[in-house]
Design a protein around this motif. Structure first.
Motif, short mmCIF file in Angstrom:
data_model
loop_
_atom_site.label_atom_id
_atom_site.label_comp_id
_atom_site.label_asym_id
_atom_site.label_seq_id
_atom_site.Cartn_x
_atom_site.Cartn_y
_atom_site.Cartn_z
N UNK A 185 -28.90 -4.82 29.21
CA UNK A 185 -27.53 -4.95 28.74
C UNK A 185 -27.13 -6.43 28.65
N UNK A 186 -27.54 -7.21 29.65
CA UNK A 186 -27.25 -8.64 29.63
C UNK A 186 -28.02 -9.38 28.57
N UNK A 187 -29.29 -9.09 28.45
CA UNK A 187 -30.12 -9.82 27.49
C UNK A 187 -29.72 -9.54 26.05
N UNK A 188 -29.29 -8.30 25.77
CA UNK A 188 -28.93 -7.93 24.39
C UNK A 188 -27.46 -8.18 24.08
N UNK A 189 -26.64 -8.45 25.10
CA UNK A 189 -25.22 -8.67 24.86
C UNK A 189 -24.46 -7.40 24.49
N UNK A 190 -25.02 -6.24 24.82
CA UNK A 190 -24.38 -4.96 24.51
C UNK A 190 -23.67 -4.44 25.77
N UNK A 191 -23.08 -3.27 25.68
CA UNK A 191 -22.46 -2.67 26.86
C UNK A 191 -22.49 -1.15 26.73
N UNK A 192 -22.32 -0.48 27.85
CA UNK A 192 -22.27 0.98 27.92
C UNK A 192 -21.56 1.34 29.22
N UNK A 193 -20.96 2.54 29.31
CA UNK A 193 -20.19 2.90 30.51
C UNK A 193 -21.08 3.37 31.66
N UNK A 241 -9.50 -1.91 37.64
CA UNK A 241 -9.75 -1.60 36.24
C UNK A 241 -10.48 -0.27 36.13
N UNK A 242 -10.48 0.27 34.92
CA UNK A 242 -11.34 1.42 34.64
C UNK A 242 -12.11 1.16 33.35
N UNK A 243 -13.34 1.66 33.32
CA UNK A 243 -14.20 1.48 32.15
C UNK A 243 -14.01 2.68 31.25
N UNK A 244 -13.32 2.47 30.13
CA UNK A 244 -12.93 3.56 29.25
C UNK A 244 -14.16 4.19 28.60
N UNK A 245 -14.21 5.51 28.60
CA UNK A 245 -15.33 6.23 27.98
C UNK A 245 -14.94 6.89 26.65
N UNK A 246 -13.68 7.27 26.50
CA UNK A 246 -13.28 8.17 25.42
C UNK A 246 -12.81 7.49 24.15
N UNK A 247 -12.93 6.18 24.08
CA UNK A 247 -12.50 5.48 22.87
C UNK A 247 -11.02 5.22 22.79
N UNK A 248 -10.28 5.50 23.87
CA UNK A 248 -8.84 5.24 23.86
C UNK A 248 -8.57 3.75 24.03
N UNK A 249 -7.30 3.37 23.94
CA UNK A 249 -6.94 1.95 23.95
C UNK A 249 -7.32 1.29 25.27
N UNK A 250 -7.67 0.02 25.18
CA UNK A 250 -7.99 -0.76 26.37
C UNK A 250 -7.51 -2.18 26.16
N UNK A 251 -7.45 -2.94 27.26
CA UNK A 251 -6.93 -4.30 27.19
C UNK A 251 -7.76 -5.23 28.06
N UNK A 252 -8.76 -5.86 27.46
CA UNK A 252 -9.61 -6.80 28.17
C UNK A 252 -9.51 -8.15 27.47
N UNK A 253 -8.50 -8.95 27.80
CA UNK A 253 -8.24 -10.16 27.02
C UNK A 253 -9.35 -11.20 27.10
N UNK A 254 -10.04 -11.29 28.24
CA UNK A 254 -11.08 -12.31 28.36
C UNK A 254 -12.31 -11.94 27.55
N UNK A 255 -12.67 -10.66 27.54
CA UNK A 255 -13.81 -10.19 26.75
C UNK A 255 -13.40 -8.93 26.00
N UNK A 256 -12.85 -9.08 24.79
CA UNK A 256 -12.37 -7.93 24.03
C UNK A 256 -13.47 -6.90 23.72
N UNK A 257 -14.72 -7.29 23.89
CA UNK A 257 -15.80 -6.35 23.61
C UNK A 257 -16.00 -5.31 24.68
#
Length: 256
Positions: free
Chosen positions: A47-55, A83-99
């Protein structure tokens, strides 16, 4: 799982992450239950090497707590935030890393065991640090100044060498972490190593590292957010010091 099997799994996981496919289709829940010591370091580092993410951090924590996978437990963050790691595609607010699909929550779960999550985040930070180092290394090898490759300048060589040593030390600490104290120290070491990588690789890349077109800033933001999750490197180092003072002994982390 032997070396060849690990290589095949790593290749399959990397392709899944890059393509954006669901890790469940690869058998992630079953692998987490059956081979956590193998699949967690492998997946989180990728996840770190590819710059991707998953819950998947949610699943690691829930599995450690003996609870069903698929939920969204509250995640302690630096400064007392949750914080909570959103799974369902609902709105989220991560200003430092919008990804990253993170949002604030008022929920709390003091009984949630954090050691497994800290180790997992440590591997993620390690992968992020190596991604930044790879970008800087490629840059200093390809670019020339005053008729010489940037890699020939000693100041840059020292910065990248310091980054590599920090990452190697963090990996050794993560490999040795088997209990709560080890997880605290490993997460702290990985956070410091990733932040060291961000600082030195930014210097090596110079102005181009600040641009939106270059990938470095994405990894820097990711490192800053991941360092804060489940306790920052500064907070965890302080917590480890308090523990050592209270118990008046140094626990053995590795049997030599």
């Amino acid at each position: 799982m032997d070396t060849a099997e690990r290589a095949l799994l790593a290749d399959a996981v990397r392709k899944t992450l890059v393509s954006g496919a669901d890790l469940a289709d690869l058998g992630w829940p079953a692998m987490l239950v059956e081979e956590p010591d193998t699949v967690v370091p492998l997946l989180f580092r990728l996840l770190g090497e590819t710059g991707t993410h998953a819950p998947v951090l949610n699943d690691v924590l829930l599995h450690a707590a003996g609870r069903p996978l698929g939920g969204t437990p509250p995640l302690p963050y630096s400064g007392g935030v949750r914080l909570e790691w959103v799974r369902d595609g609902s709105a989220y607010d991560s200003p430092l890393d919008p990804g990253l699909p993170l949002r604030r929550t008022e929920a709390d779960d003091p009984a949630l065991p954090l050691a497994a999550g800290r180790r997992a985040l440590g591997w993620w930070l390690l992968g992020t640090g190596h991604a930044m180092l790879a970008l800087a290394r490629r840059h200093v090898l390809d670019r020339h100044q005053f008729g010489r490759p940037l890699a020939s300048f000693q100041a840059l060589r020292h910065r990248l060498a310091e980054t590599y040593v920090a990452l190697e030390g963090a990996e050794a600490t993560l490999t040795a972490a088997t209990d709560d104290t080890g997880a605290v120290l490993a997460k702290a070491a990985a956070g410091r190593a990733a932040l060291t990588a961000a600082r030195h690789c930014q210097q090596a890349l110079g102005g181009i590292g600040f641009t939106a077109e270059h990938d470095l800033h994405r990894h820097v933001r990711r490192a800053l957010v991941l360092d804060g999750l489940l306790g920052s490197s500064r907070e965890l180092t302080r917590a480890a010091g308090v523990l050592l003072l209270r118990e008046a002994r140094t626990p053995r982390l590795v049997d030599l």
